[in-house]
Design a protein around this motif. Structure first.
Motif, PDB file in Angstrom:
ATOM      1  N   LYS A   1       0.227  -1.124   0.167  1.00  0.00           N
ATOM      2  CA  LYS A   1       0.287  -0.058  -0.021  1.00  0.00           C
ATOM      3  C   LYS A   1       1.462   1.216   0.103  1.00  0.00           C
ATOM      4  O   LYS A   1       0.383   2.304  -0.546  1.00  0.00           O
ATOM      5  CB  LYS A   1      -1.228  -0.012   1.135  1.00  0.00           C
ATOM      6  N   ASN A   2       2.309   1.194   0.268  1.00  0.00           N
ATOM      7  CA  ASN A   2       2.515   2.104   0.783  1.00  0.00           C
ATOM      8  C   ASN A   2       3.547   2.724  -0.030  1.00  0.00           C
ATOM      9  O   ASN A   2       5.425   3.490  -0.045  1.00  0.00           O
ATOM     10  CB  ASN A   2       3.257   2.524   1.709  1.00  0.00           C
ATOM     11  N   ARG A   3       4.393   1.190  -1.071  1.00  0.00           N
ATOM     12  CA  ARG A   3       5.458   1.659  -1.711  1.00  0.00           C
ATOM     13  C   ARG A   3       5.764   2.847  -2.812  1.00  0.00           C
ATOM     14  O   ARG A   3       7.356   2.678  -2.377  1.00  0.00           O
ATOM     15  CB  ARG A   3       5.406   0.057  -2.422  1.00  0.00           C
ATOM     16  N   GLU A   4       4.782   2.870  -3.215  1.00  0.00           N
ATOM     17  CA  GLU A   4       5.285   3.755  -4.492  1.00  0.00           C
ATOM     18  C   GLU A   4       5.731   5.619  -3.294  1.00  0.00           C
ATOM     19  O   GLU A   4       6.736   5.580  -4.034  1.00  0.00           O
ATOM     20  CB  GLU A   4       3.575   4.254  -4.612  1.00  0.00           C
ATOM     21  N   LYS A   5       4.486   5.576  -2.345  1.00  0.00           N
ATOM     22  CA  LYS A   5       5.300   6.695  -1.857  1.00  0.00           C
ATOM     23  C   LYS A   5       6.768   6.865  -1.477  1.00  0.00           C
ATOM     24  O   LYS A   5       6.884   7.991  -1.380  1.00  0.00           O
ATOM     25  CB  LYS A   5       3.870   7.129  -0.407  1.00  0.00           C
ATOM     26  N   TRP A   6       7.301   5.832  -0.956  1.00  0.00           N
ATOM     27  CA  TRP A   6       8.519   5.617  -0.842  1.00  0.00           C
ATOM     28  C   TRP A   6       9.110   5.653  -1.652  1.00  0.00           C
ATOM     29  O   TRP A   6      10.565   5.685  -1.200  1.00  0.00           O
ATOM     30  CB  TRP A   6       9.083   4.432   0.732  1.00  0.00           C
ATOM     31  N   ALA A   7       9.018   5.035  -2.924  1.00  0.00           N
ATOM     32  CA  ALA A   7       9.882   5.147  -3.523  1.00  0.00           C
ATOM     33  C   ALA A   7      10.035   6.786  -4.461  1.00  0.00           C
ATOM     34  O   ALA A   7      10.900   6.920  -4.452  1.00  0.00           O
ATOM     35  CB  ALA A   7       9.291   4.490  -5.189  1.00  0.00           C
ATOM     36  N   LEU A   8       8.910   7.587  -3.840  1.00  0.00           N
ATOM     37  CA  LEU A   8       9.464   8.821  -4.077  1.00  0.00           C
ATOM     38  C   LEU A   8      10.294  10.007  -3.004  1.00  0.00           C
ATOM     39  O   LEU A   8      10.838  10.158  -3.353  1.00  0.00           O
ATOM     40  CB  LEU A   8       7.493   9.458  -4.311  1.00  0.00           C
ATOM     41  N   VAL A   9      10.496   9.018  -1.661  1.00  0.00           N
ATOM     42  CA  VAL A   9      11.253  10.041  -0.827  1.00  0.00           C
ATOM     43  C   VAL A   9      12.501   9.181  -0.746  1.00  0.00           C
ATOM     44  O   VAL A   9      13.462  10.036  -1.297  1.00  0.00           O
ATOM     45  CB  VAL A   9      11.103   8.712   0.330  1.00  0.00           C
ATOM     46  N   ARG A  10      12.884   7.632  -1.630  1.00  0.00           N
ATOM     47  CA  ARG A  10      14.026   7.109  -2.450  1.00  0.00           C
ATOM     48  C   ARG A  10      14.252   8.357  -3.089  1.00  0.00           C
ATOM     49  O   ARG A  10      15.845   8.306  -4.008  1.00  0.00           O
ATOM     50  CB  ARG A  10      13.923   6.137  -2.481  1.00  0.00           C
ATOM     51  N   HIS A  11      13.560   7.917  -4.286  1.00  0.00           N
ATOM     52  CA  HIS A  11      13.662   9.255  -5.631  1.00  0.00           C
ATOM     53  C   HIS A  11      14.827  10.748  -5.281  1.00  0.00           C
ATOM     54  O   HIS A  11      15.894  11.074  -5.574  1.00  0.00           O
ATOM     55  CB  HIS A  11      12.463   9.882  -6.564  1.00  0.00           C
TER      56      HIS A  11
END
Length: 301
Positions: A243-253
């Protein structure tokens, strides 16, 4: 004779290259064995103190247990990324805590080395200096930097392990309680075992001031065991991550963009009296623009 020599050189070259590739594959397989669901036991004990203060009080022995899911986020040619998630509380309705992340980079030459007080020095190493090595880059719960180091994975006598000594911030269990030192020199050993893996640590608590020699305050032993259990026990953590992977991909980016500046990095400890993970853990920050802005506000120009 000349042709024979050329052939021998080619055979030797291919043999060396092949062995290196097989070794690299073996290394990667060992790293990925740290993924999955684990019962974790964290053990820390202060072993020796060198303080000249007669009233010095050592840290209390710390033992904690939990269930942890290690998610394989990236499995590339020269990079393996593993996100750790703690699953705590009532097993029927557990609470998920985004925990640390570890990235493993093959023959990496760019480093952010911790230097105390929320600062990291950018260092570039030569390719020969890191040949055959893997860098472990460890990140905070908000994906800001923590510590990193480079070393060679060793596979011998049925064992697979990686060892490195590097400077790091105070662990979370310490920095809310201790202010008498500001650097942890971490001796890290990651070893794959028949039950899972172990994170064996020999740490030194150091007082560091600019222009002065480091002062050793105390030493500490850490021994964290990860015992593999059926992945179904971490189902709640898996669902949370999906559910949260997309948000944390933005953070890592965004953090990757910061790291790619290849310059010394200093971060604010708080902005408007709030730490970074409090912002990023909030559901108010889900879009790239919001995430980028708040992370950038912590970067000291």
């Amino acid at each position: 004779m000349k042709q024979l020599t050329v052939c021998l050189i080619l055979i030797l070259t291919f043999s060396i290259h092949g062995n290196a590739q097989n070794k690299k594959k073996q290394d990667a397989e060992a790293i990925k064995k740290m993924c999955g669901c684990y019962e974790v036991t964290f053990n820390f004990a202060e072993t020796f103190n060198y303080s000249k203060d007669s009233l010095y009080k050592p840290s209390k022995t710390k033992i904690a247990k939990g269930l942890e899911w290690a998610e394989l986020v990236e499995d590339g040619k020269d990079k393996i990324s593993i996100q750790h998630l703690l699953q705590v509380g009532d097993p029927s309705k557990p609470h998920i805590v985004k925990h640390w992340r570890q990235d493993w980079l093959y023959e990496n030459t760019n480093f952010y080395m911790f230097n105390g007080d929320n600062t990291w020095n950018y260092i570039s190493k030569s390719k020969p200096a890191v040949k055959g090595q893997w860098t472990q880059k460890v990140y905070q719960v908000d994906d800001s930097p923590r510590y990193e180091g480079s070393a060679t994975w060793v596979h011998v006598d049925g064992k697979s392990y990686w060892e490195n000594i590097t400077d790091a911030p105070l662990p979370r269990r310490e920095y809310t309680k201790r202010s008498d030192y500001n650097v942890t020199v971490r001796g890290n050993r990651h070893e794959i075992t028949n039950y899972g893996w172990v994170h064996d640590q020999d740490n030194t608590k150091v007082i560091r001031e600019t222009g002065k020699e480091d002062i050793i305050l105390a030493k500490e032993k850490g021994y964290n065991t990860y015992v593999k259990v059926d992945d179904s026990r971490c189902r709640a953590a898996v669902e949370w991550w999906n559910k949260n992977r997309e948000k944390w991909a933005l953070v890592r980016h965004k953090w990757t963009e910061v790291y790619n500046r290849n310059q010394n990095l200093a971060l604010e400890s708080k902005v408007d009296n709030k730490v970074l993970f409090k912002y990023l853990f909030s559901e108010d920050y889900t879009k790239a623009t919001e995430i980028n802005e708040v992370i950038e506000s912590f970067v000291i120009k």
